[in-house]
Structure formats: C-alpha cells, structure tokens
Design a protein around this motif. Structure first.
Motif, PDB file in Angstrom:
ATOM      1  N   PHE A 146       1.101  -1.138  -0.099  1.00  0.00           N
ATOM      2  CA  PHE A 146      -0.132   0.209   0.116  1.00  0.00           C
ATOM      3  C   PHE A 146       0.997   1.040  -0.070  1.00  0.00           C
ATOM      4  O   PHE A 146       1.792   1.319   0.631  1.00  0.00           O
ATOM      5  CB  PHE A 146      -0.860   0.067   1.247  1.00  0.00           C
ATOM      6  N   VAL A 147       0.533   2.282  -0.727  1.00  0.00           N
ATOM      7  CA  VAL A 147       1.377   3.472  -0.851  1.00  0.00           C
ATOM      8  C   VAL A 147       0.682   4.444   0.079  1.00  0.00           C
ATOM      9  O   VAL A 147      -0.539   4.965   0.257  1.00  0.00           O
ATOM     10  CB  VAL A 147       1.211   4.056  -2.216  1.00  0.00           C
ATOM     11  N   PRO A 148       1.465   5.062   0.994  1.00  0.00           N
ATOM     12  CA  PRO A 148       1.219   6.213   1.864  1.00  0.00           C
ATOM     13  C   PRO A 148       0.434   7.416   1.103  1.00  0.00           C
ATOM     14  O   PRO A 148       0.952   7.570   0.128  1.00  0.00           O
ATOM     15  CB  PRO A 148       2.281   6.513   2.782  1.00  0.00           C
ATOM     16  N   MET A 149      -0.490   8.055   1.734  1.00  0.00           N
ATOM     17  CA  MET A 149      -1.122   9.174   1.318  1.00  0.00           C
ATOM     18  C   MET A 149      -0.065  10.249   1.103  1.00  0.00           C
ATOM     19  O   MET A 149       0.788  10.483   2.036  1.00  0.00           O
ATOM     20  CB  MET A 149      -2.187   9.514   2.098  1.00  0.00           C
ATOM     21  N   ASN A 150      -0.191  11.168   0.258  1.00  0.00           N
ATOM     22  CA  ASN A 150       0.847  12.322   0.021  1.00  0.00           C
ATOM     23  C   ASN A 150       0.658  13.536   0.844  1.00  0.00           C
ATOM     24  O   ASN A 150       0.357  14.609   0.284  1.00  0.00           O
ATOM     25  CB  ASN A 150       0.979  12.568  -1.497  1.00  0.00           C
ATOM     26  N   TYR A 151       0.489  13.453   2.299  1.00  0.00           N
ATOM     27  CA  TYR A 151       0.514  14.454   3.158  1.00  0.00           C
ATOM     28  C   TYR A 151       1.737  15.334   3.001  1.00  0.00           C
ATOM     29  O   TYR A 151       2.693  14.658   2.991  1.00  0.00           O
ATOM     30  CB  TYR A 151       0.104  13.912   4.337  1.00  0.00           C
ATOM     31  N   ALA A 152       1.312  16.731   3.057  1.00  0.00           N
ATOM     32  CA  ALA A 152       2.407  17.634   3.168  1.00  0.00           C
ATOM     33  C   ALA A 152       3.190  17.585   4.592  1.00  0.00           C
ATOM     34  O   ALA A 152       4.301  18.274   4.683  1.00  0.00           O
ATOM     35  CB  ALA A 152       1.883  19.022   2.770  1.00  0.00           C
ATOM     36  N   SER A 153       2.453  17.256   5.524  1.00  0.00           N
ATOM     37  CA  SER A 153       2.802  17.509   7.022  1.00  0.00           C
ATOM     38  C   SER A 153       3.363  16.349   7.833  1.00  0.00           C
ATOM     39  O   SER A 153       3.274  16.356   8.806  1.00  0.00           O
ATOM     40  CB  SER A 153       1.710  18.067   7.586  1.00  0.00           C
ATOM     41  N   TYR A 154       3.864  15.478   7.135  1.00  0.00           N
ATOM     42  CA  TYR A 154       4.510  14.207   7.576  1.00  0.00           C
ATOM     43  C   TYR A 154       5.689  14.663   8.652  1.00  0.00           C
ATOM     44  O   TYR A 154       6.585  15.668   8.045  1.00  0.00           O
ATOM     45  CB  TYR A 154       5.053  13.298   6.589  1.00  0.00           C
TER      46      TYR A 154
END
Length: 257
Positions: free
Chosen positions: A51-59
């Motif tokens: 599964f690919v992690p969501m592309n959040y900007a705030s990791y």
C-alpha cells in the motif's frame, strides 16, 4: 503472515501523548526529525510495501521507546488515522508491563483501527503475531511504519489488512480460519457515526477464548454511552485508569450466555 492463515529515552508518558485537534492542538515529544516523504519509500522496503502512503505535506517523524526499542513513527496531522493518540500510549505501556502475564510470545492479535501502527509495532516486538487493520487510506502509512520498525527485528512480520467496521466481515475474516487470542483497540471511540458498527465488529471478531484490550480517552457523553453498550455484551474489567488524562483501559470477554 496473516493470523487467518494460522490457527536511552524513557517512554513518553500518557499525559504527554498527542491530543486531538479540539484539545489544545497536537503535541510531540520534542524529538521529531525531518519531515517524511510518502513518495520515497526506502529501497529495502519497496518489495514488501503493498500500500502506498497518502501524500500528506505535513509528515513528521516522531520517536517512541517501548520494549527496549526506539520506534520511529511517520505521522501527519492531516488525518486522524496518521496520529498516535493517548489511548495507544496507554495500551503500549500496558502490553510492555504485562507481556509475560498476557503470554504475548506467539499470541495471535488483531488491532482494530491501527492508525500509524504504534500498538501493533510494540505487540510485534513483544513476540505476537499481529494483523493490523484500518481504513484503505490509512494502510499505506500504517504498513510503512510497521515495516521500518519490525523487519529483521521481530519473529513475526505484521500483516496489514483493510477493515471497514461492519462490512465484509464474513468474507474477509471468516471465523473458520481467523482466530485471535487478543483484539486490540485504542481511541477508536470518539465523535463519529459508526459506533454501532464498531461494536458489531468487536463482537464478530471475538470467539471463545478471545480477550479484547481497549484503551480510550473519554471526551464525550457518547463515549460513555458506547461503554454502557459494550458492558452489555462483554464481561468488562477496568485494568487501568489515568485520571489526569481521562484514559481508561478495559479488558472485555464476550458474553456467550
């Protein structure tokens, strides 16, 4: 492998754990590292990452210490499912302190609403065979955190599975092949509209001998209403209570009468 196929830093205190957005904003333990990038999975993990992690900007990278291991969790305030909540800290602490009593070595465990995976990671480090479940958009980051913290460090690599409460249970978790010694849940009860489906899922996944360990920060009247319904179907024991943070940890065994 999925259980369905088989029959110095000190720990962060519960009161220092991240809080929901309605409670003074998110807090960290002060040791966060550089932001993560969900599109840059470590080469050694790529072949295992389904599964690919969501592309959040705030990791951000948050650091925890349980079971003698430094655990690095990629978190984001952009999703409830990408944050370690206070109940998870309490449950990890309990598992660590009672690992021998609980018989975690080789125990088959399923975590409901695993989020970023801290509880499942700790259970795996303590020797359990863990299946970590959550909604589809959470699974990428969950699996990423599990792999980076358990690969080559645990006897059993945790499995990641989609679980939408109340849906597809018989198809995805058939009772004939899916037996769990423990169900784990932390901060799965809050202000949402799926509490009845959550309880139904807990009941379905329990079989004779299954023990449910549920830790939760009690914030709303609906949390206590859920607890009342929980006690109607589970023999319930209060294992621990952190009054300053309103966290309670319960043991539940399904009533079979």
């Amino acid at each position: 492998m999925d259980a369905c196929l088989r029959s110095g830093q000190q720990p962060q205190s519960v009161d220092e754990a991240p809080r929901p957005p309605d409670e003074e904003g998110l807090q960290t333990d002060g040791s966060s590292g550089p932001p993560g990038d969900s599109n840059k999975i470590e080469p050694s993990l790529q072949s295992l990452q389904k599964f690919v992690p969501m592309n959040y900007a705030s990791y951000t990278q948050e650091y925890y210490w349980f079971a003698g291991k430094r655990i690095v969790i990629q978190e984001s305030i952009e999703s409830y499912g990408a944050v370690v909540w206070p109940g998870a800290m309490a449950l990890c602490q309990y598992l660590e302190e009672h690992a021998e009593e609980l018989g975690l070595q080789g125990a088959r465990m399923l975590e409901i609403g695993a989020g970023p995976g801290l509880v499942s990671i700790v259970a795996s480090i303590l020797g359990a065979q863990v299946t970590a479940t959550d909604l589809p958009d959470v699974l990428g980051n969950l699996q990423y955190n599990l792999l980076r913290n358990t690969r080559n460090h645990t006897a059993h690599l945790p499995e990641v599975k989609e679980l939408v409460w109340g849906e597809g249970l018989e198809q995805n978790f058939p009772k004939s092949t899916c037996y769990y010694d423990y169900l784990l849940a932390s901060d799965v009860v809050y202000h949402h509209y799926f509490l009845d489906k959550l309880l139904a899922t807990m009941v379905y996944l329990c079989q004779p001998g299954t023990v449910l360990l549920w830790a939760n920060k009690f914030r709303f009247s609906t949390d206590y209403e859920f607890l009342d319904k929980f006690k109607q179907v589970f023999d319930t024991t209060l294992l621990a209570e952190f009054q300053e943070s309103s966290i309670k940890l319960f043991k539940g065994v399904l009533k079979w009468d």
